[in-house]
Design a protein around this motif. Structure first.
Motif, PDB file in Angstrom:
ATOM      1  N   SER A 195      -4.658 -20.147 -18.205  1.00 55.54           N
ATOM      2  CA  SER A 195      -4.252 -18.764 -18.339  1.00 55.54           C
ATOM      3  C   SER A 195      -4.342 -18.315 -19.783  1.00 55.54           C
ATOM      4  O   SER A 195      -4.685 -17.183 -20.062  1.00 55.54           O
ATOM      5  N   ASN A 196      -4.007 -19.170 -20.758  1.00 55.40           N
ATOM      6  CA  ASN A 196      -4.188 -18.837 -22.166  1.00 55.40           C
ATOM      7  C   ASN A 196      -5.635 -19.107 -22.522  1.00 55.40           C
ATOM      8  O   ASN A 196      -5.971 -20.097 -23.140  1.00 55.40           O
ATOM      9  N   SER A 197      -6.541 -18.220 -22.118  1.00 60.35           N
ATOM     10  CA  SER A 197      -7.970 -18.454 -22.212  1.00 60.35           C
ATOM     11  C   SER A 197      -8.520 -17.915 -23.516  1.00 60.35           C
ATOM     12  O   SER A 197      -7.798 -17.622 -24.444  1.00 60.35           O
ATOM     13  N   ALA A 198      -9.863 -17.786 -23.557  1.00 54.95           N
ATOM     14  CA  ALA A 198     -10.526 -17.315 -24.767  1.00 54.95           C
ATOM     15  C   ALA A 198     -10.385 -15.806 -24.934  1.00 54.95           C
ATOM     16  O   ALA A 198     -10.985 -15.232 -25.830  1.00 54.95           O
ATOM     17  N   TYR A 199      -9.600 -15.135 -24.080  1.00 56.84           N
ATOM     18  CA  TYR A 199      -9.404 -13.702 -24.191  1.00 56.84           C
ATOM     19  C   TYR A 199      -7.931 -13.373 -24.006  1.00 56.84           C
ATOM     20  O   TYR A 199      -7.136 -14.192 -23.548  1.00 56.84           O
ATOM     21  N   ASN A 200      -7.549 -12.154 -24.393  1.00 52.21           N
ATOM     22  CA  ASN A 200      -6.144 -11.748 -24.352  1.00 52.21           C
ATOM     23  C   ASN A 200      -5.774 -11.016 -23.059  1.00 52.21           C
ATOM     24  O   ASN A 200      -4.638 -11.112 -22.600  1.00 52.21           O
ATOM     25  N   TYR A 201      -6.719 -10.286 -22.482  1.00 54.10           N
ATOM     26  CA  TYR A 201      -6.430  -9.470 -21.301  1.00 54.10           C
ATOM     27  C   TYR A 201      -7.378  -9.839 -20.158  1.00 54.10           C
ATOM     28  O   TYR A 201      -8.477 -10.354 -20.390  1.00 54.10           O
ATOM     29  N   GLU A 202      -6.934  -9.540 -18.932  1.00 46.96           N
ATOM     30  CA  GLU A 202      -7.755  -9.837 -17.760  1.00 46.96           C
ATOM     31  C   GLU A 202      -7.592  -8.727 -16.735  1.00 46.96           C
ATOM     32  O   GLU A 202      -6.468  -8.303 -16.435  1.00 46.96           O
ATOM     33  N   VAL A 203      -8.717  -8.254 -16.208  1.00 43.54           N
ATOM     34  CA  VAL A 203      -8.721  -7.264 -15.127  1.00 43.54           C
ATOM     35  C   VAL A 203      -9.270  -7.940 -13.881  1.00 43.54           C
ATOM     36  O   VAL A 203     -10.312  -8.602 -13.937  1.00 43.54           O
ATOM     37  N   THR A 204      -8.568  -7.776 -12.746  1.00 42.42           N
ATOM     38  CA  THR A 204      -8.952  -8.482 -11.519  1.00 42.42           C
ATOM     39  C   THR A 204      -9.013  -7.523 -10.336  1.00 42.42           C
ATOM     40  O   THR A 204      -7.979  -7.155  -9.766  1.00 42.42           O
ATOM     41  N   PRO A 205     -10.188  -7.059  -9.915  1.00 43.51           N
ATOM     42  CA  PRO A 205     -10.317  -6.343  -8.642  1.00 43.51           C
ATOM     43  C   PRO A 205     -10.081  -7.331  -7.482  1.00 43.51           C
ATOM     44  O   PRO A 205     -10.469  -8.497  -7.577  1.00 43.51           O
ATOM     45  N   THR A 206      -9.456  -6.869  -6.408  1.00 43.06           N
ATOM     46  CA  THR A 206      -9.164  -7.740  -5.263  1.00 43.06           C
ATOM     47  C   THR A 206      -9.541  -7.059  -3.956  1.00 43.06           C
ATOM     48  O   THR A 206      -9.568  -5.830  -3.850  1.00 43.06           O
ATOM     49  N   ILE A 207      -9.793  -7.888  -2.954  1.00 40.48           N
ATOM     50  CA  ILE A 207     -10.010  -7.408  -1.594  1.00 40.48           C
ATOM     51  C   ILE A 207      -9.425  -8.433  -0.644  1.00 40.48           C
ATOM     52  O   ILE A 207      -9.458  -9.644  -0.914  1.00 40.48           O
ATOM     53  N   GLY A 208      -8.852  -7.965   0.460  1.00 39.01           N
ATOM     54  CA  GLY A 208      -8.234  -8.897   1.402  1.00 39.01           C
ATOM     55  C   GLY A 208      -7.568  -8.149   2.539  1.00 39.01           C
ATOM     56  O   GLY A 208      -8.019  -7.085   2.957  1.00 39.01           O
ATOM     57  N   GLY A 209      -6.467  -8.712   3.018  1.00 39.89           N
ATOM     58  CA  GLY A 209      -5.783  -8.111   4.138  1.00 39.89           C
ATOM     59  C   GLY A 209      -4.275  -8.241   4.019  1.00 39.89           C
ATOM     60  O   GLY A 209      -3.753  -8.929   3.148  1.00 39.89           O
ATOM     61  N   VAL A 210      -3.565  -7.549   4.933  1.00 41.94           N
ATOM     62  CA  VAL A 210      -2.107  -7.587   4.989  1.00 41.94           C
ATOM     63  C   VAL A 210      -1.689  -7.882   6.420  1.00 41.94           C
ATOM     64  O   VAL A 210      -2.124  -7.193   7.352  1.00 41.94           O
ATOM     65  N   HIS A 211      -0.867  -8.908   6.582  1.00 42.93           N
ATOM     66  CA  HIS A 211      -0.294  -9.224   7.898  1.00 42.93           C
ATOM     67  C   HIS A 211       1.187  -8.876   7.846  1.00 42.93           C
ATOM     68  O   HIS A 211       1.945  -9.468   7.086  1.00 42.93           O
ATOM     69  N   SER A 212       1.596  -7.893   8.646  1.00 43.07           N
ATOM     70  CA  SER A 212       2.970  -7.396   8.596  1.00 43.07           C
ATOM     71  C   SER A 212       3.825  -8.043   9.681  1.00 43.07           C
ATOM     72  O   SER A 212       3.332  -8.426  10.748  1.00 43.07           O
ATOM     73  N   GLU A 213       5.113  -8.129   9.396  1.00 40.70           N
ATOM     74  CA  GLU A 213       6.060  -8.670  10.366  1.00 40.70           C
ATOM     75  C   GLU A 213       6.062  -7.797  11.624  1.00 40.70           C
ATOM     76  O   GLU A 213       5.917  -6.564  11.543  1.00 40.70           O
ATOM     77  N   GLY A 214       6.212  -8.432  12.764  1.00 42.56           N
ATOM     78  CA  GLY A 214       6.061  -7.726  14.044  1.00 42.56           C
ATOM     79  C   GLY A 214       6.950  -6.529  14.218  1.00 42.56           C
ATOM     80  O   GLY A 214       6.536  -5.511  14.780  1.00 42.56           O
ATOM     81  N   ASN A 215       8.193  -6.584  13.731  1.00 36.70           N
ATOM     82  CA  ASN A 215       9.105  -5.476  13.969  1.00 36.70           C
ATOM     83  C   ASN A 215       8.759  -4.223  13.160  1.00 36.70           C
ATOM     84  O   ASN A 215       9.337  -3.159  13.367  1.00 36.70           O
ATOM     85  N   LEU A 216       7.778  -4.332  12.227  1.00 33.97           N
ATOM     86  CA  LEU A 216       7.328  -3.136  11.518  1.00 33.97           C
ATOM     87  C   LEU A 216       6.444  -2.260  12.395  1.00 33.97           C
ATOM     88  O   LEU A 216       6.209  -1.086  12.088  1.00 33.97           O
ATOM     89  N   GLY A 217       5.876  -2.862  13.451  1.00 30.25           N
ATOM     90  CA  GLY A 217       5.117  -2.078  14.413  1.00 30.25           C
ATOM     91  C   GLY A 217       3.685  -1.786  14.042  1.00 30.25           C
ATOM     92  O   GLY A 217       3.018  -0.999  14.704  1.00 30.25           O
ATOM     93  N   TYR A 218       3.172  -2.398  12.956  1.00 24.58           N
ATOM     94  CA  TYR A 218       1.782  -2.153  12.574  1.00 24.58           C
ATOM     95  C   TYR A 218       0.841  -2.875  13.534  1.00 24.58           C
ATOM     96  O   TYR A 218       1.084  -4.021  13.908  1.00 24.58           O
ATOM     97  N   LYS A 219      -0.241  -2.235  13.880  1.00 27.15           N
ATOM     98  CA  LYS A 219      -1.193  -2.794  14.828  1.00 27.15           C
ATOM     99  C   LYS A 219      -2.227  -3.633  14.078  1.00 27.15           C
ATOM    100  O   LYS A 219      -2.991  -3.112  13.272  1.00 27.15           O
ATOM    101  N   ASN A 220      -2.251  -4.928  14.346  1.00 32.25           N
ATOM    102  CA  ASN A 220      -3.199  -5.874  13.744  1.00 32.25           C
ATOM    103  C   ASN A 220      -3.053  -5.916  12.218  1.00 32.25           C
ATOM    104  O   ASN A 220      -2.238  -5.202  11.624  1.00 32.25           O
ATOM    105  N   ASP A 221      -3.842  -6.761  11.583  1.00 31.82           N
ATOM    106  CA  ASP A 221      -3.861  -6.839  10.129  1.00 31.82           C
ATOM    107  C   ASP A 221      -4.607  -5.630   9.555  1.00 31.82           C
ATOM    108  O   ASP A 221      -5.504  -5.084  10.194  1.00 31.82           O
ATOM    109  N   GLN A 222      -4.233  -5.255   8.319  1.00 33.11           N
ATOM    110  CA  GLN A 222      -4.858  -4.110   7.682  1.00 33.11           C
ATOM    111  C   GLN A 222      -5.693  -4.577   6.484  1.00 33.11           C
ATOM    112  O   GLN A 222      -5.321  -5.503   5.783  1.00 33.11           O
ATOM    113  N   VAL A 223      -6.836  -3.900   6.268  1.00 29.31           N
ATOM    114  CA  VAL A 223      -7.670  -4.191   5.103  1.00 29.31           C
ATOM    115  C   VAL A 223      -6.992  -3.633   3.856  1.00 29.31           C
ATOM    116  O   VAL A 223      -6.469  -2.515   3.867  1.00 29.31           O
TER     117      VAL A 223
END
Length: 339
Positions: free
Chosen positions: A17-45
């Motif tokens: 983590s203490n690399s050759a640079y001071n700052y880091e920017v990280t774009p991400t992509i993935g999904g969210v799995h919500s607890e059933g009682n929240l009522g969301y249908k399937n995982d979300q992008v």
């Protein structure tokens, strides 16, 4: 004490983590799995971006701020369906936990966040949450890393869970520029009216460029400490290994030959690294690679009781760690001989 410095370049880790640079920017992509009682249908992008500051001298290795965006969020509770989107803002502290190899390791995080929903859903509202997680980081180059991460976000109200799983692409910014350590030029000895050898090094005062040399130090024809530099040595190691490659072992034999010619001498092997990586990790790495060179010397017949090792990690650079060439010069093992 006699001293002969031999520069042997050693490979170091890219991952930390203490690399050759001071700052880091990280774009991400993935999904969210919500607890059933929240009522969301399937995982979300889910897509997001994080901005982190590397920390030094602290328990945690990074402080990061992030934004996650989930589109087409659909909630069905008690037969009522509504759609919208969620924006989540986070602040985390990141800690490296375990290094599997020089450039691959495990990290953990803990932090807080706020969830902003596009509209008031049936049972879900805007609100804060706490989160924790684990991730794997692979340092591809000095300024680029791949990160796979899992986070459990627990909402303060009702303690509902959202499980995030993401793939990130870390990009380093603001490279460190550590000035090289430059040794002071030796003072010229004052001319003496009579040709003497005040420091008893075998070189007369009128040609001795390094007066007051400690007793027993091997000097060259100018009276300065004799230095043998083994070029293109590298002391490269196989992946996840501390075994010296046979290609470079032949060069190390020169050290063993010198020991054979001077049986009264003992050798001290000092390992060094560049600034890429955590200071604690680089300290251990410098020690391990000095030990690897020691084992090679033993294989050439140098007695183990005549070899000692130590590591300086990244503390004694001889070149600029802000450049690729400078970091290559700093990755080295130095051998010093004492009588």
């Amino acid at each position: 004490m006699k001293k002969i410095a031999l520069a042997m370049v050693a490979a170091t880790a890219l991952f930390a983590s203490n690399s050759a640079y001071n700052y880091e920017v990280t774009p991400t992509i993935g999904g969210v799995h919500s607890e059933g009682n929240l009522g969301y249908k399937n995982d979300q992008v889910n897509v997001g971006i994080k901005a982190a500051r590397n920390l030094e001298g602290l328990f945690f290795d990074q402080f990061e701020l992030g934004v996650d965006y989930t589109h087409r969020l659909k909630e069905t509770v008690k037969g009522v369906t509504r759609t919208g989107h969620a924006t989540r803002y986070t602040a985390n502290l990141v800690k490296d936990i375990f290094d599997f190899t020089d450039n691959f390791g495990l990290y953990g995080l803990v932090g807080l966040g706020y969830e902003d929903l596009s509209s008031k859903f049936v049972d879900n509202e805007d609100g804060g949450f706490g989160q924790y997680g684990l991730g794997l980081r692979y340092q591809v180059t000095d300024v680029f890393a791949l990160k796979a991460e899992v986070r459990d976000a627990i909402k303060f109200e009702h303690a509902d869970h959202n499980l995030f799983y993401t793939l990130g692409f870390g990009i380093g910014l603001d490279a460190k520029n550590v000035a090289p350590v430059v040794a002071a030029a030796p003072a010229m000895a004052p001319a003496a009216p009579v040709s003497l050898d005040d420091d008893n090094d075998g070189v007369l005062n009128d040609v001795d460029k390094c007066p007051n040399t400690p007793a027993g130090v091997v000097v060259d024809e100018t009276g300065c400490e004799k230095v043998i530099v083994l070029r293109d040595l590298g002391v490269n190691f196989a992946f996840d290994s501390y075994t010296v490659s046979p290609t470079y072992a032949a060069e190390i034999k020169k050290v063993a030959d010198f020991m054979a010619e001077n049986p009264d001498y003992k050798v001290v092997l000092a390992g060094h690294t560049d600034s890429v990586g955590k200071e604690a990790y680089n300290q251990k790495l410098s020690e391990k690679r000095a030990n690897a060179v020691a084992k090679t010397l033993e294989g050439y017949g140098v007695s183990a009781d005549k070899i000692s090792t130590l590591g300086y990690g990244e503390l004694r650079p001889i070149a600029d760690n802000g450049t690729k060439e400078g970091r290559a010069q700093n990755r080295r093992v130095e051998a010093t001989f004492n009588k």
